[in-house]
Design an enzyme around this catalytic site. Structure first.
Site, PDB file in Angstrom:
ATOM      1  N   TYR A  79      -6.188  15.681  -9.832  1.00 12.52           N
ATOM      2  CA  TYR A  79      -5.445  14.915 -10.597  1.00 12.52           C
ATOM      3  C   TYR A  79      -4.528  15.471 -11.380  1.00 12.52           C
ATOM      4  CZ  TYR A  79      -4.665  10.453 -13.325  1.00 12.52           C
ATOM      5  OH  TYR A  79      -4.207   9.158 -13.669  1.00 12.52           O
TER       6      TYR A  79
ATOM      7  N   ASP B  99       1.026  -1.283  -0.061  1.00  8.66           N
ATOM      8  CA  ASP B  99       0.079  -0.066  -0.142  1.00  8.66           C
ATOM      9  C   ASP B  99       0.867   1.214  -0.033  1.00  8.66           C
ATOM     10  OD1 ASP B  99      -1.838   2.055   0.470  1.00  8.66           O
ATOM     11  OD2 ASP B  99      -2.688   1.255   2.068  1.00  8.66           O
TER      12      ASP B  99
ATOM     13  N   THR C 116     -10.071   1.380 -18.819  1.00  6.91           N
ATOM     14  CA  THR C 116      -9.908   0.733 -17.665  1.00  6.91           C
ATOM     15  C   THR C 116     -10.959   1.156 -16.546  1.00  6.91           C
ATOM     16  OG1 THR C 116      -8.506   2.510 -16.724  1.00  6.91           O
ATOM     17  CG2 THR C 116      -7.326   0.689 -17.710  1.00  6.91           C
TER      18      THR C 116
ATOM     19  N   SER D  53       0.425  11.229 -17.046  1.00  6.00           N
ATOM     20  CA  SER D  53      -0.821  11.321 -17.598  1.00  6.00           C
ATOM     21  C   SER D  53      -0.767  12.404 -18.469  1.00  6.00           C
ATOM     22  CB  SER D  53      -2.035  11.710 -16.461  1.00  6.00           C
ATOM     23  OG  SER D  53      -3.215  12.047 -17.184  1.00  6.00           O
TER      24      SER D  53
END
Length: 288
Positions: A194, A61, A229, A137
């Site tokens: 994000y 994690d 996804t 990204s």
């Protein structure tokens, strides 16, 4: 001769899973599939076992320091080091274009702050000549930021970790107080957390490269494309297996001279500093 080791974080599904699959087929060494949730991780390993592939599994994690330490100790004890590290673990807020402060904080923790923990606890295990890939990204290109002050600080060639952390903190404070201007971030500040987290990761990649230069380690960040996804709620123009091709190229085949770069899904190296470019993410692409 030490055994070669590759590690992919957050790899029980999506692009991470496909990268593990590709590494199992092409990498001459041990490949670790890791996941936050133990049951999901083991189910993913069973899926690959059914294809005749044999990844190793370990719970990891990335936002839990104790978990990262346990994994670090495990690798150190068993193999002494890592040759390939793919920082893939991430969450997005695809369902909602704007999020609450708590959601924004969580996105920043997982997508950006976890990389700082990985850098502290796993980077020392990366062997000389190794490769590190931060999955970013199109939200991670500087053109996502429209605030002139932050463009100036983030594009400074003498960028420091403090600059990046203050940028992230600025966003979180604006989010908490509800006074983030929609002009500060591209596309009316949709998916703001994000974007901020991934811009921070792309900027951090360049600092990491400077720090690891002396050990001949390549550190790059890349945009894997809009992939079908769970994270994109099924929107996208290609599959996770197709999206894994450029990451696999970067960690297995790319020239060792490719360092500290921001790379597009088609292997093209982009100028991350070009704040006026049209590389930022547009919500229109999610409309089917």
């Amino acid at each position: 001769m030490s055994v070669k080791v590759a590690v992919v974080t957050g790899s029980n599904k999506g692009i991470g899973f496909s990268i593990v699959k590709g590494l199992c087929k092409r990498f001459d060494g041990i490949v670790y599939l890791t996941s936050r949730d133990d049951a999901r991780g083991r189910a993913a390993v069973a899926q690959l076992n059914a294809l005749g592939l044999s990844p190793h599994y370990h719970q990891l994690d990335v936002v839990d320091r104790a978990s990262v330490l346990r994994f670090s100790d495990h690798i150190k004890e068993k193999y002494g080091g890592i040759d390939i590290l793919v920082n893939n673990a991430a969450i997005a807020n695809s369902a909602e274009w704007y999020n609450s402060y708590e959601e924004n904080k969580n996105i920043v923790e997982i997508n950006y702050k976890s990389i700082l923990t990985i850098q502290e606890l796993l980077f020392p295990l990366v062997r000389n000549g190794g490769r590190i890939l931060n999955i970013s990204s199109d939200c991670g290109h500087l053109s996502n930021i429209k605030n002139k002050y932050w463009i100036g600080r983030l594009s400074n060639k003498n960028l420091t970790l403090n600059d990046i952390n203050e940028f992230v903190q600025w966003f979180l404070e604006k989010s908490k107080n509800g006074n983030l201007s929609k002009d500060d971030i591209a596309d009316n500040a949709t998916f703001a957390a994000y974007r901020v987290a991934k811009v921070a990761v792309s900027a951090l990649t360049m600092l990491q490269q400077k720090e690891l230069e002396g050990r001949n380690i390549c550190v790059n960040s890349m945009h894997p494309g809009l992939v079908r996804t769970d994270m994109t709620l099924g929107a996208g123009f290609y599959s996770a297996d197709e999206a894994a091709e450029t990451p696999l190229y970067l960690v297995l085949e790319a020239p060792a001279t490719l360092k500290g770069s921001y790379i597009w899904y088609d292997k093209k190296v982009l100028d991350w500093y070009d704040c006026n470019a049209d590389y930022y993410f547009k919500t229109a692409t999610l409309r089917k």
